[in-house]
Design a protein around this motif. Structure first.
Motif, PDB file in Angstrom:
ATOM      1  N   SER A 331     -35.713 -23.138  36.224  1.00 26.86           N
ATOM      2  CA  SER A 331     -36.578 -23.523  37.337  1.00 26.86           C
ATOM      3  C   SER A 331     -38.053 -23.524  36.964  1.00 26.86           C
ATOM      4  O   SER A 331     -38.886 -23.975  37.748  1.00 26.86           O
ATOM      5  N   GLY A 332     -38.407 -23.026  35.767  1.00 30.93           N
ATOM      6  CA  GLY A 332     -39.800 -22.907  35.364  1.00 30.93           C
ATOM      7  C   GLY A 332     -40.374 -21.523  35.620  1.00 30.93           C
ATOM      8  O   GLY A 332     -41.517 -21.238  35.246  1.00 30.93           O
ATOM      9  N   GLU A 333     -39.587 -20.638  36.251  1.00 30.77           N
ATOM     10  CA  GLU A 333     -40.057 -19.286  36.530  1.00 30.77           C
ATOM     11  C   GLU A 333     -40.019 -18.424  35.270  1.00 30.77           C
ATOM     12  O   GLU A 333     -39.088 -18.519  34.460  1.00 30.77           O
ATOM     13  N   ILE A 334     -41.029 -17.599  35.101  1.00 32.56           N
ATOM     14  CA  ILE A 334     -41.071 -16.583  34.050  1.00 32.56           C
ATOM     15  C   ILE A 334     -41.221 -15.236  34.754  1.00 32.56           C
ATOM     16  O   ILE A 334     -42.147 -15.050  35.555  1.00 32.56           O
ATOM     17  N   PHE A 335     -40.303 -14.321  34.489  1.00 38.54           N
ATOM     18  CA  PHE A 335     -40.385 -13.011  35.132  1.00 38.54           C
ATOM     19  C   PHE A 335     -40.015 -11.930  34.135  1.00 38.54           C
ATOM     20  O   PHE A 335     -39.360 -12.180  33.111  1.00 38.54           O
ATOM     21  N   SER A 336     -40.443 -10.699  34.433  1.00 39.49           N
ATOM     22  CA  SER A 336     -40.156  -9.567  33.556  1.00 39.49           C
ATOM     23  C   SER A 336     -39.338  -8.520  34.310  1.00 39.49           C
ATOM     24  O   SER A 336     -39.423  -8.412  35.539  1.00 39.49           O
ATOM     25  N   ILE A 337     -38.553  -7.765  33.555  1.00 38.07           N
ATOM     26  CA  ILE A 337     -37.722  -6.693  34.100  1.00 38.07           C
ATOM     27  C   ILE A 337     -38.084  -5.401  33.383  1.00 38.07           C
ATOM     28  O   ILE A 337     -38.030  -5.329  32.153  1.00 38.07           O
ATOM     29  N   ASP A 338     -38.466  -4.385  34.152  1.00 40.06           N
ATOM     30  CA  ASP A 338     -38.695  -3.048  33.600  1.00 40.06           C
ATOM     31  C   ASP A 338     -37.369  -2.288  33.678  1.00 40.06           C
ATOM     32  O   ASP A 338     -36.867  -2.005  34.763  1.00 40.06           O
ATOM     33  N   LEU A 339     -36.778  -2.000  32.515  1.00 40.84           N
ATOM     34  CA  LEU A 339     -35.461  -1.369  32.479  1.00 40.84           C
ATOM     35  C   LEU A 339     -35.462   0.047  33.051  1.00 40.84           C
ATOM     36  O   LEU A 339     -34.397   0.614  33.304  1.00 40.84           O
ATOM     37  N   ARG A 340     -36.628   0.641  33.260  1.00 40.08           N
ATOM     38  CA  ARG A 340     -36.707   1.995  33.808  1.00 40.08           C
ATOM     39  C   ARG A 340     -36.531   1.997  35.317  1.00 40.08           C
ATOM     40  O   ARG A 340     -36.292   3.054  35.916  1.00 40.08           O
ATOM     41  N   GLN A 341     -36.663   0.844  35.953  1.00 42.53           N
ATOM     42  CA  GLN A 341     -36.482   0.776  37.406  1.00 42.53           C
ATOM     43  C   GLN A 341     -34.996   0.725  37.749  1.00 42.53           C
ATOM     44  O   GLN A 341     -34.214   0.075  37.068  1.00 42.53           O
ATOM     45  N   ARG A 342     -34.638   1.392  38.826  1.00 38.30           N
ATOM     46  CA  ARG A 342     -33.234   1.468  39.231  1.00 38.30           C
ATOM     47  C   ARG A 342     -32.847   0.349  40.200  1.00 38.30           C
ATOM     48  O   ARG A 342     -31.688  -0.041  40.260  1.00 38.30           O
ATOM     49  N   ASP A 343     -33.823  -0.138  40.964  1.00 36.51           N
ATOM     50  CA  ASP A 343     -33.509  -1.152  41.973  1.00 36.51           C
ATOM     51  C   ASP A 343     -33.183  -2.487  41.296  1.00 36.51           C
ATOM     52  O   ASP A 343     -33.987  -3.046  40.551  1.00 36.51           O
ATOM     53  N   ARG A 344     -31.976  -3.005  41.545  1.00 35.87           N
ATOM     54  CA  ARG A 344     -31.583  -4.299  40.992  1.00 35.87           C
ATOM     55  C   ARG A 344     -31.043  -5.197  42.117  1.00 35.87           C
ATOM     56  O   ARG A 344     -30.176  -6.030  41.901  1.00 35.87           O
ATOM     57  N   GLY A 345     -31.548  -5.021  43.307  1.00 33.03           N
ATOM     58  CA  GLY A 345     -31.035  -5.755  44.461  1.00 33.03           C
ATOM     59  C   GLY A 345     -31.538  -7.174  44.540  1.00 33.03           C
ATOM     60  O   GLY A 345     -32.298  -7.656  43.697  1.00 33.03           O
ATOM     61  N   ARG A 346     -31.107  -7.845  45.619  1.00 31.01           N
ATOM     62  CA  ARG A 346     -31.468  -9.245  45.811  1.00 31.01           C
ATOM     63  C   ARG A 346     -32.920  -9.431  46.239  1.00 31.01           C
ATOM     64  O   ARG A 346     -33.416 -10.549  46.286  1.00 31.01           O
ATOM     65  N   SER A 347     -33.605  -8.347  46.547  1.00 30.12           N
ATOM     66  CA  SER A 347     -35.002  -8.468  46.964  1.00 30.12           C
ATOM     67  C   SER A 347     -35.914  -8.848  45.807  1.00 30.12           C
ATOM     68  O   SER A 347     -37.059  -9.252  46.013  1.00 30.12           O
ATOM     69  N   GLY A 349     -37.397  -7.006  43.842  1.00 30.17           N
ATOM     70  CA  GLY A 349     -38.538  -6.098  43.699  1.00 30.17           C
ATOM     71  C   GLY A 349     -38.674  -5.545  42.299  1.00 30.17           C
ATOM     72  O   GLY A 349     -39.717  -5.003  41.939  1.00 30.17           O
ATOM     73  N   TRP A 350     -37.630  -5.687  41.488  1.00 30.39           N
ATOM     74  CA  TRP A 350     -37.658  -5.193  40.110  1.00 30.39           C
ATOM     75  C   TRP A 350     -38.413  -6.137  39.177  1.00 30.39           C
ATOM     76  O   TRP A 350     -38.622  -5.827  38.012  1.00 30.39           O
ATOM     77  N   LYS A 351     -38.805  -7.297  39.668  1.00 33.18           N
ATOM     78  CA  LYS A 351     -39.574  -8.230  38.836  1.00 33.18           C
ATOM     79  C   LYS A 351     -41.020  -7.761  38.778  1.00 33.18           C
ATOM     80  O   LYS A 351     -41.775  -7.899  39.738  1.00 33.18           O
ATOM     81  N   THR A 352     -41.409  -7.184  37.636  1.00 31.80           N
ATOM     82  CA  THR A 352     -42.754  -6.612  37.517  1.00 31.80           C
ATOM     83  C   THR A 352     -43.822  -7.685  37.346  1.00 31.80           C
ATOM     84  O   THR A 352     -44.974  -7.467  37.694  1.00 31.80           O
ATOM     85  N   SER A 353     -43.473  -8.834  36.773  1.00 32.58           N
ATOM     86  CA  SER A 353     -44.392  -9.969  36.662  1.00 32.58           C
ATOM     87  C   SER A 353     -43.618 -11.232  37.000  1.00 32.58           C
ATOM     88  O   SER A 353     -42.411 -11.337  36.724  1.00 32.58           O
ATOM     89  N   ARG A 354     -44.331 -12.189  37.580  1.00 33.82           N
ATOM     90  CA  ARG A 354     -43.655 -13.410  38.004  1.00 33.82           C
ATOM     91  C   ARG A 354     -44.664 -14.545  38.101  1.00 33.82           C
ATOM     92  O   ARG A 354     -45.637 -14.468  38.846  1.00 33.82           O
ATOM     93  N   PHE A 355     -44.456 -15.595  37.306  1.00 31.90           N
ATOM     94  CA  PHE A 355     -45.326 -16.768  37.363  1.00 31.90           C
ATOM     95  C   PHE A 355     -44.509 -17.986  36.948  1.00 31.90           C
ATOM     96  O   PHE A 355     -43.356 -17.857  36.510  1.00 31.90           O
ATOM     97  N   TYR A 356     -45.105 -19.188  37.085  1.00 29.23           N
ATOM     98  CA  TYR A 356     -44.322 -20.421  36.968  1.00 29.23           C
ATOM     99  C   TYR A 356     -45.014 -21.449  36.084  1.00 29.23           C
ATOM    100  O   TYR A 356     -46.245 -21.534  36.037  1.00 29.23           O
ATOM    101  N   GLN A 357     -44.160 -22.236  35.387  1.00 30.24           N
ATOM    102  CA  GLN A 357     -44.586 -23.490  34.772  1.00 30.24           C
ATOM    103  C   GLN A 357     -43.878 -24.647  35.470  1.00 30.24           C
ATOM    104  O   GLN A 357     -43.059 -24.433  36.358  1.00 30.24           O
ATOM    105  N   GLU A 358     -44.214 -25.875  35.038  1.00 32.91           N
ATOM    106  CA  GLU A 358     -43.763 -27.044  35.793  1.00 32.91           C
ATOM    107  C   GLU A 358     -42.326 -27.445  35.509  1.00 32.91           C
ATOM    108  O   GLU A 358     -41.749 -28.254  36.249  1.00 32.91           O
TER     109      GLU A 358
END
Length: 496
Positions: A331-347, A349-358
């Motif tokens: 989709s062009g999305e770039i996101f990061s996951i911090d493996l130390r976070q426990r929340d992996r839900g549909r919200s 919220g575990w995406k520590t960074s999130r930005f987009y290309q075309e």
């Protein structure tokens, strides 16, 4: 009065006959000489000055218009696709001849080794800038040489096209995946040895592995020691599901009779990408990017953590300082996951960074300070992102991609960025100011099955190795040497 009508009828019939002779049938090939493009017949200026006519193609070499017939049930050899391919091949051949010449265009006007050395001695150029600029000069002068791969079974030369080549961290070994003509893949390891005399030798292991499944992604893994294993993502076929295989590199050795170390396989849906984590907080952990999800697996215990994503994850890389995984999506999305976070839900919220290309992301590469990330997409955009502010700070122009899964390569000590385009050209940019330094044509005609795979290093073959570019095209291997005195065909024997 009757004779006047007859005279006018004869005149009208004569004019119609002349008109028919001037304009032939739409089914015949027609060509018209252009009066507005007189001059140099083969020049690009003539082509650009000729007006574009619907249904016609202007050949600058012949200085004529040729009719293009629509449809696919005619025998007319002139189609837009065929003519475009012919023109691209002509340009590639011309650039290849220029590239083989002794003199090459410098990336910056007036830039040469002698001038840079003089400025350095006078204190006008900092050591870091001198190192970066001297590499630019050497990149502009790289010469192409064909490498012969040595093997104990020399009677069977490689005839299968290279699909992937991935170098280990020391650039002593290159894992290769070749497409087999009857279907499937074969894979193994090439060992490289450099020499102070300026030669580079290649040896292919004898024990190649074959699979009837496609290899989607490969990365080196450090299980028992640095680059001890290779991680492969295999596509499922028929009733057999996809899997991720962790293979010891010792399997691909001609001199190690010992039993291999850890060897395991994890059943998994078709994975687009994979990455190995080198951070101690997530030791022996690898990630796979799948359709709309990311799976992080402990290679020792087999425990998994699943993260739901909104799109196919096509590219991944772990940070080194922290257990953070960066992902690039279709989709062009770039996101990061911090493996130390426990929340992996549909919200999400575990995406520590999130930005987009075309467009769909094909490759992500973190720089050493891990505050900046390079990302390439299927529109040919290569952007440098500042992760802290989630903003693009640089763009590298010239890359060509429309739908292919193409990686980018970063060499920070030399300040270089490399990428192979769908047009089969290899381009090198200055990482600092995004200037295009060199465009290298493929030694083979462009095609979907002849996109080059490359490795660039300041030490190809290990600590005693040579700087330069390694290129695999179809079933051939080429080396672009920094050293102008490189003699093709030299080996280690009697030279080192």
């Amino acid at each position: 009065m009757k004779r006047g009508y007859e005279a006018r009828g004869r005149d009208r019939h004569r004019h119609q006959s002349q008109w028919r002779r001037r304009h032939r049938s739409a089914h015949d090939e027609q060509e018209y000489r252009s009066d507005s493009t007189a001059g140099d017949a083969g020049s690009s200026s003539a082509s650009s000055s000729a007006p574009e006519l619907p249904g016609f193609y202007f050949d600058a070499e012949k200085n004529r218009y040729f009719r293009l017939l629509p449809g696919h049930n005619n025998c007319n050899p002139l189609t837009k696709e065929g003519l475009q391919k012919k023109e691209e091949e002509r340009k590639r051949a011309a650039l290849l001849a220029e590239d083989d010449g002794p003199k090459k265009k410098a990336p910056r006007t007036g830039l040469n080794s002698a001038l840079l050395l003089q400025k350095r001695h006078l204190g006008l150029l900092p050591p870091s800038s001198y190192s970066r600029l001297i590499h630019e000069v050497k990149v502009s002068g790289m010469q192409r040489h064909k490498l012969e791969v040595q093997s104990s079974n020399s009677t069977c030369p490689n005839t299968d096209n290279f699909h992937l080549i991935v170098a280990d961290s020391a650039c002593e070994r290159v894992f290769t995946v070749n497409d087999v003509s009857h279907g499937g893949c074969k894979y193994g390891i090439m060992n490289f040895h450099g020499c102070r005399k300026g030669s580079l030798s290649v040896e292919m292991c004898d024990n190649l592995y074959f699979t009837n499944r496609k290899v989607n992604s490969v990365c080196w893994a450090s299980v028992t020691h640095t680059d001890s294993h290779v991680l492969l993502c295999l596509v499922g076929i028929s009733q057999t599901p996809g899997c991720v295989s962790l293979l010891p590199a010792s399997l691909f050795s001609n001199f190690n009779p010992d039993q291999p170390g850890m060897l395991c396989s994890f059943k998994i849906s078709t994975a687009w990408s994979c990455a190995w984590c080198l951070n101690p907080q997530a030791d022996k952990t690898f990630s796979t990017g799948l359709s709309r999800r990311v799976i992080v697996t402990d290679a020792v215990t087999g425990r998994r953590a699943t993260y739901l994503a909104g799109s196919d994850v096509l590219a991944q890389q772990f940070a080194l300082r922290t257990p953070v995984l960066f992902n690039g999506c279709r989709s062009g999305e770039i996101f990061s996951i911090d493996l130390r976070q426990r929340d992996r839900g549909r919200s999400h919220g575990w995406k520590t960074s999130r930005f987009y290309q075309e467009s769909a992301i094909t490759s992500v590469q973190l720089l050493q300070d891990e505050n900046y990330l390079l990302a390439a997409d299927m529109l040919g955009n290569i952007k440098l992102w500042d992760i802290r502010v989630k903003r693009s700070v640089k763009q590298y122009e010239g890359h060509h991609n429309e739908y292919a899964y193409l990686p980018i390569h970063v060499n920070e000590p030399e300040g270089l960025l490399l990428a192979v385009g769908q047009d089969c050209y290899t381009r090198l940019w200055s990482l600092q100011d995004s200037r295009l330094l060199r465009t290298i044509p493929s030694p083979h005609p462009a095609g979907k099955d002849s996109i080059p795979n490359v490795v660039f290093s300041s030490q190809l073959g290990g600590s005693r190795g040579l700087p330069g570019l390694l290129m695999a095209v179809r079933h051939d291997l080429y080396y672009y040497s920094y050293n102008k005195d490189y003699q093709d065909g030299l080996t280690l024997e009697g030279q080192c």
